[in-house]
Write a protein that holds these residues in place. Structure first.
Motif, mmCIF file in Angstrom:
data_model
loop_
_atom_site.group_PDB
_atom_site.id
_atom_site.type_symbol
_atom_site.label_atom_id
_atom_site.label_comp_id
_atom_site.label_asym_id
_atom_site.label_seq_id
_atom_site.Cartn_x
_atom_site.Cartn_y
_atom_site.Cartn_z
ATOM 1 N N GLY A 80 -0.810 -5.758 8.627
ATOM 2 C CA GLY A 80 -1.364 -6.246 7.376
ATOM 3 C C GLY A 80 -0.453 -5.992 6.188
ATOM 4 O O GLY A 80 0.477 -5.190 6.238
ATOM 5 N N GLN A 81 -0.760 -6.708 5.098
ATOM 6 C CA GLN A 81 0.062 -6.606 3.899
ATOM 7 C C GLN A 81 0.042 -5.201 3.318
ATOM 8 O O GLN A 81 1.061 -4.719 2.830
ATOM 9 C CB GLN A 81 -0.420 -7.623 2.859
ATOM 10 N N SER A 82 -1.116 -4.548 3.364
ATOM 11 C CA SER A 82 -1.207 -3.188 2.822
ATOM 12 C C SER A 82 -0.324 -2.218 3.606
ATOM 13 O O SER A 82 0.303 -1.323 3.022
ATOM 14 C CB SER A 82 -2.659 -2.708 2.840
ATOM 15 N N THR A 83 -0.274 -2.403 4.932
ATOM 16 C CA THR A 83 0.579 -1.545 5.768
ATOM 17 C C THR A 83 2.050 -1.789 5.454
ATOM 18 O O THR A 83 2.857 -0.854 5.377
ATOM 19 C CB THR A 83 0.315 -1.800 7.266
ATOM 20 N N ILE A 84 2.396 -3.075 5.260
ATOM 21 C CA ILE A 84 3.784 -3.402 4.909
ATOM 22 C C ILE A 84 4.141 -2.745 3.584
ATOM 23 O O ILE A 84 5.228 -2.166 3.426
ATOM 24 C CB ILE A 84 3.971 -4.925 4.826
ATOM 25 N N SER A 85 3.245 -2.815 2.636
ATOM 26 C CA SER A 85 3.498 -2.219 1.323
ATOM 27 C C SER A 85 3.688 -0.715 1.440
ATOM 28 O O SER A 85 4.591 -0.145 0.793
ATOM 29 C CB SER A 85 2.318 -2.528 0.389
ATOM 30 N N THR A 86 2.869 -0.081 2.291
ATOM 31 C CA THR A 86 2.995 1.366 2.492
ATOM 32 C C THR A 86 4.337 1.707 3.117
ATOM 33 O O THR A 86 5.013 2.675 2.707
ATOM 34 C CB THR A 86 1.856 1.882 3.394
ATOM 35 N N GLN A 87 4.749 0.931 4.111
ATOM 36 C CA GLN A 87 6.019 1.180 4.804
ATOM 37 C C GLN A 87 7.208 0.981 3.858
ATOM 38 O O GLN A 87 8.175 1.750 3.893
ATOM 39 C CB GLN A 87 6.157 0.261 6.027
ATOM 40 N N MET A 88 7.136 -0.044 3.026
ATOM 41 C CA MET A 88 8.219 -0.281 2.072
ATOM 42 C C MET A 88 8.303 0.850 1.051
ATOM 43 O O MET A 88 9.395 1.262 0.643
ATOM 44 C CB MET A 88 7.998 -1.614 1.358
ATOM 45 N N ALA A 89 7.155 1.364 0.653
ATOM 46 C CA ALA A 89 7.138 2.488 -0.291
ATOM 47 C C ALA A 89 7.782 3.723 0.343
ATOM 48 O O ALA A 89 8.509 4.470 -0.328
ATOM 49 C CB ALA A 89 5.695 2.781 -0.726
ATOM 50 N N LYS A 90 7.522 3.932 1.645
ATOM 51 C CA LYS A 90 8.143 5.063 2.349
ATOM 52 C C LYS A 90 9.668 4.916 2.361
ATOM 53 O O LYS A 90 10.402 5.889 2.149
ATOM 54 C CB LYS A 90 7.639 5.128 3.796
ATOM 55 N N LEU A 91 10.128 3.699 2.605
ATOM 56 C CA LEU A 91 11.578 3.473 2.654
ATOM 57 C C LEU A 91 12.202 3.724 1.285
ATOM 58 O O LEU A 91 13.257 4.360 1.168
ATOM 59 C CB LEU A 91 11.863 2.044 3.115
ATOM 60 N N GLU A 92 11.559 3.245 0.252
ATOM 61 C CA GLU A 92 12.094 3.458 -1.096
ATOM 62 C C GLU A 92 12.099 4.934 -1.452
ATOM 63 O O GLU A 92 13.038 5.421 -2.110
ATOM 64 C CB GLU A 92 11.260 2.665 -2.100
ATOM 65 N N THR A 93 11.092 5.647 -0.985
ATOM 66 C CA THR A 93 11.061 7.096 -1.224
ATOM 67 C C THR A 93 12.209 7.770 -0.493
ATOM 68 O O THR A 93 12.870 8.667 -1.045
ATOM 69 C CB THR A 93 9.719 7.690 -0.750
ATOM 70 N N ARG A 94 12.445 7.331 0.738
ATOM 71 C CA ARG A 94 13.546 7.904 1.521
ATOM 72 C C ARG A 94 14.892 7.626 0.859
ATOM 73 O O ARG A 94 15.775 8.483 0.842
ATOM 74 C CB ARG A 94 13.551 7.322 2.942
ATOM 75 N N LEU A 95 15.041 6.429 0.300
ATOM 76 C CA LEU A 95 16.319 6.055 -0.313
ATOM 77 C C LEU A 95 16.462 6.637 -1.725
ATOM 78 O O LEU A 95 17.572 6.913 -2.184
ATOM 79 C CB LEU A 95 16.434 4.533 -0.375
#
Length: 307
Positions: free
Chosen positions: A35-50
């Motif tokens: 789902g879109q919410s899961t994608i948004s959560t995953q992208m936020a994790k990546l941005e946090t990692r970077l």
């Protein structure tokens, strides 16, 4: 800040590339199966990692930041390198590498060399990139080199007494007793064992082999390790001696050598394929041994009995 790359980071980067190639979060749902919410959560994790934003999303639509553009290019390069590695690793899974140093006894029969060539040819048809080295030496030297890890395999007539070596029967060779032109027995129709007893026999220093000789003599004034030198002593007319049948054949056909009581004094010498039993053989060595045994076929099943 991303200091180490983990499997989770690779998963997040794959989601990122899919989102970009799909044109946004909503469009990537079907491709990713989440789902879109899961994608948004995953992208936020990546941005946090970077440690920085990769994209802008909102009413204006999906758009990469300048740093997001750089990460996208770097990610595609990374995934390309991973695919290249996977392809090369898969190719190496069945690839035989390394080197093979193989020792050969002296003066081998042409048929033996032909079968050896057949084995090498069969091996070269495998998926391999192996460096071969062939070395010719006396049996004792071949054993010494095997013990010192200077050879991977050796083919020769060996003592069989080296506990650290394995010996596998490969083929056998016929030995006969000969005299040359000028020797008192040359040209005689009838020769007895008593006649041979007074002859000066060429002494071969491999006592393990000499012990198998049906004919033994007393003191000898001729000694050599090489087959060619034995031939020279015999051709002198002053000595009798043992020679491999294939070495003597052309000289016998030319009337320069005569076999002495071949039925009583002839015998067969067993040649072995030897290796160091304490060393783990490489995949290339195991494959070449397989090709050798196939080339020599049933001869590997006929060892000469011990004396």
């Amino acid at each position: 800040m991303l200091s180490q790359l983990h499997d989770l980071d690779l998963q997040l980067l794959r989601i990122f590339v899919t989102v970009v190639e799909s044109g946004g979060f909503s469009a990537a749902q079907g491709e990713l199966g989440i789902g879109q919410s899961t994608i948004s959560t995953q992208m936020a994790k990546l941005e946090t990692r970077l440690g920085f934003r990769l994209c802008e999303r909102g009413k204006a639509g999906f758009r990469l930041t300048p740093k997001g553009e750089q990460v996208l290019a770097a990610t595609r390069k990374l995934f390309g390198a991973i695919e290249t590695f996977k392809g090369e690793a898969q190719g190496m899974a069945d690839l035989l590498l390394g080197e093979l140093r193989i020792g050969l006894s002296e003066a081998l029969d042409n048929q033996v060399l032909q079968r050896l060539g057949e084995a090498i040819g069969r091996f070269r048809q495998r998926n391999q990139a192996v460096q071969f080295e062939l070395i010719s030496a006396m049996p004792a030297e071949l054993e010494r080199r095997l013990l010192q890890d200077q050879l991977h395999l050796a083919i020769g007539y060996f003592s069989g007494t080296q506990a650290a070596l394995d010996y596998q029967p490969l083929f056998s060779e016929q030995q006969r007793l000969f005299c040359g032109v000028g020797h008192p027995l040359f040209g005689r129709g009838q020769v007895s064992l008593d006649d041979l007893a007074d002859c000066d026999l060429v002494h071969h220093p491999y006592r393990f082999e000499e012990a198998r000789q049906p004919f033994q003599s007393g003191p000898s004034s001729a000694r050599t390790e090489q087959v060619e030198c034995s031939l020279a002593f015999i051709l002198s007319g002053a000595h009798i001696g043992y020679l491999p049948e294939h070495i003597a054949a052309p000289w016998e056909a030319a009337g320069q050598l005569q076999a002495l009581l071949p039925g009583e004094t002839g015998y067969r010498v067993q040649f072995h394929l030897s290796s160091h039993r304490g060393r783990q053989p490489s995949e290339a060595q195991l494959a070449f041994v397989e090709d050798l045994l196939m080339a020599f076929g049933s001869e590997t099943l006929s060892p000469v009995p011990s004396p």
